[in-house]
Design an enzyme around this catalytic site. Sequence first.
Site, mmCIF file in Angstrom:
data_model
loop_
_atom_site.group_PDB
_atom_site.id
_atom_site.type_symbol
_atom_site.label_atom_id
_atom_site.label_comp_id
_atom_site.label_asym_id
_atom_site.label_seq_id
_atom_site.Cartn_x
_atom_site.Cartn_y
_atom_site.Cartn_z
ATOM 1 N N HIS A 121 43.472 37.868 38.624
ATOM 2 C CA HIS A 121 42.829 37.016 38.204
ATOM 3 C C HIS A 121 42.501 35.712 38.959
ATOM 4 C CE1 HIS A 121 40.157 35.050 34.581
ATOM 5 N NE2 HIS A 121 40.924 34.182 35.098
ATOM 6 N N HIS A 159 36.601 35.726 29.562
ATOM 7 C CA HIS A 159 37.834 35.849 29.112
ATOM 8 C C HIS A 159 38.239 37.019 28.037
ATOM 9 C CE1 HIS A 159 40.964 32.436 27.443
ATOM 10 N NE2 HIS A 159 40.959 32.454 28.700
#
Length: 751
Positions: free
Chosen positions: A54, A110
């Site tokens: 990420h 998210h």
Amino acid sequence: MLDTVAVAAEDPHHDQPWADLGLKADEYARIREILGRRPTSSELAMYSVMWSEHCSYKSSKVHLKQFSELAEVLAQRQPDAGRLLAGIGENAGVVDIGQGYAVTFKVESHNHPSYVEPYQGAATGVGGIVRDILAMGARPVAVMDPLRFGPLDADDTHRVLPGIVAGVGGYGNCLGLPNIGGEAVFDATYLGNPLVNALCVGVLRHEDLHLAKASGVGNQVILYGARTGGDGIGGVSVLASETFDADGPAKRPSVQVGDPFMEKLLIECTLEIFAAGLVAGIQDLGGAGLSCATSELASAGDGGMHVELDRVPLRDSTLAPEEILMSESQERMMAVVEPDDVAAFLAICAKWDVEAVVVGEVTDTGRLQIDWHGERVVDVPPRSVAHDGPTYHRPFARPAWQDDLQADAAESLPRPGSGDELRKTLLTLVASPNLCDKSWITDQYDRYVRGNTVLAQPSDSGMVRVDEETDLGVALATDCNGRFALLDPYAGAQLALAEAYRNVATGGATPLAISDCLNFGSPEDPAVMWQFAEACRGLKDGCLELGIPVTGGNVSLYNQTGETAILPTPVVAVLGVIEDVTRRTPSAWSTGGERVFLLGETREELSGSEWAHVVHGHLGGLPPQLDLEAERTLAELLHDAVGLVSSAHDLSDGGLAQALVEGALRHGVGVSVEVPDDAFVGLFSESPGRVVVTVPDGAAERLVELAERHGVELTALGVTGGDALVVEGQFEIPLDELRDAWTTTLPAALG
């Protein structure tokens, strides 16, 4: 016993949980090589989160670099344009929109936290992207939310969807930010892997632009905002770097917990600090928390940084140094401030009741050094943490099943023949989850707070006024059809770009730039990496042809349950500028007696369509053919038609039929059309590059002349008016019946 740098040097063989933190053996060996010793537990924590998928983009950055190259090519091609003020590598891209104003915007994901804890995952997704925009020096002015869910009737969709929608709405509403657009798409591949992409747009004057760097030896490093707690330790960095198995994530860190009222104070406090000229550099604390903020600020500056970690205000006094460094507690910012400005900075924070503490200073050591109660627990080269992580050239290959998938075209499926069958098909489609009314979702969002919203859901694009005196404004649209991207990821990415580009143009705005959120399955699968590589290539080539840069974005990988990856979902957000929002073009007609026209060419293109999906449960064939030059010409025509056309609505999912339904139901004014040639193809084909427009009866000739001048195909369809949708010679549906079919699906499923 505290694991200090000295202890690490003396005890090189100490067993460390590097694998549990997501590091591979060669990565751990590389860290030892960089440091010349084993890392301390605090250093190991920092490297593990910053080298995660990420944060480091280690599987994707070899493909993303072409977007930076694109910006360079466009700058050489259009040296006078100068629109891009900040691009890839900053918290968010910044675009010049004229009159001394700039706009910053970005879309991020998210996804994984929102599956684990839907409300907080979605809420903190909004909070994080808002802080990215704030960190550029801008006032956030609006948000958008492209969402993806599993089948509407699935139990897990009923678990995650209400929480995600409430989280997006609750956080944004409390911040006083209008939600002006987005998407809600349902597909079986998103079951267990919902996508929560959040976009924020902010406005600033050119001179207010701020960048993330720690410059000036002796400058003070101030942490301000909420206290640091145990929430979100390893949050997105761990969650977004693994797939979910049937039992859920193996590593389950607590999801971040958001406080929108604290964030509202943080926004106003930060904007006042900017206005007072008290900041030399600034960074929000999002994924990887203090590990990210300290290492990125230090590596982007001209020296090093020293931090006293025990000064960090804590909600939980039992936290160890490595936990403090990994915590992703929300509503925190880090600023670099000249010593003479510290008192004024702290005074503004006190005024807004925002806690602020000097935690360190900029040094000339070239090292990031962090102490805990006087003992050194971190001593690293900051670039090695923030930027010099591993780069993977993962294998990618066109999957063996791709040829069979593309050969299975929807054009050969049984199709309705009679008017009654067409009528039934239309009613089935408008009631389907992807095409039905989304008011159940969007009514939970405040679309008009702040008073500058010009267009919002269900318009083609969201539009906000930037300057209340000149009426300068910006428009934004997000789009992606994952089915098209599965059939051909190169074309699918370009179709997403073209649709968002077209949606901005229908409102009368001129497209300027894009941000993207690339949502894919596991990068360890060569087929997924092929999809990703092709989508990136398609997006770059499309932007090159349209002449607009990629300003930045986000990559979300490992969106996959077991062997089942999500549809490749390259969400594209396009930003456009409009000189006068009072002259924008609405998406639907509001009066009868208007002439209805179709701009663009309709072809028999049904593969990947909603008709094939809903009626036949079919996905195969090739996606619609795209002509980007025609898209640009169409956008230019729509710009020239501002003031002439009374409405403009793009054709995409569901084709002409869906556009007519939405146009008629928006203001309760019916429409009567005659569809030339094959009525089924005319109604349900999803050929791109098409827009339905209406003009007052006396203005039709001017539209014909305009279309001829631009070389855009124009088809007369009919006239607005009445209380039904009428397709001449085929069927008629009263608006009340149409509205019942369109509006009842989500309330019936979700309550």
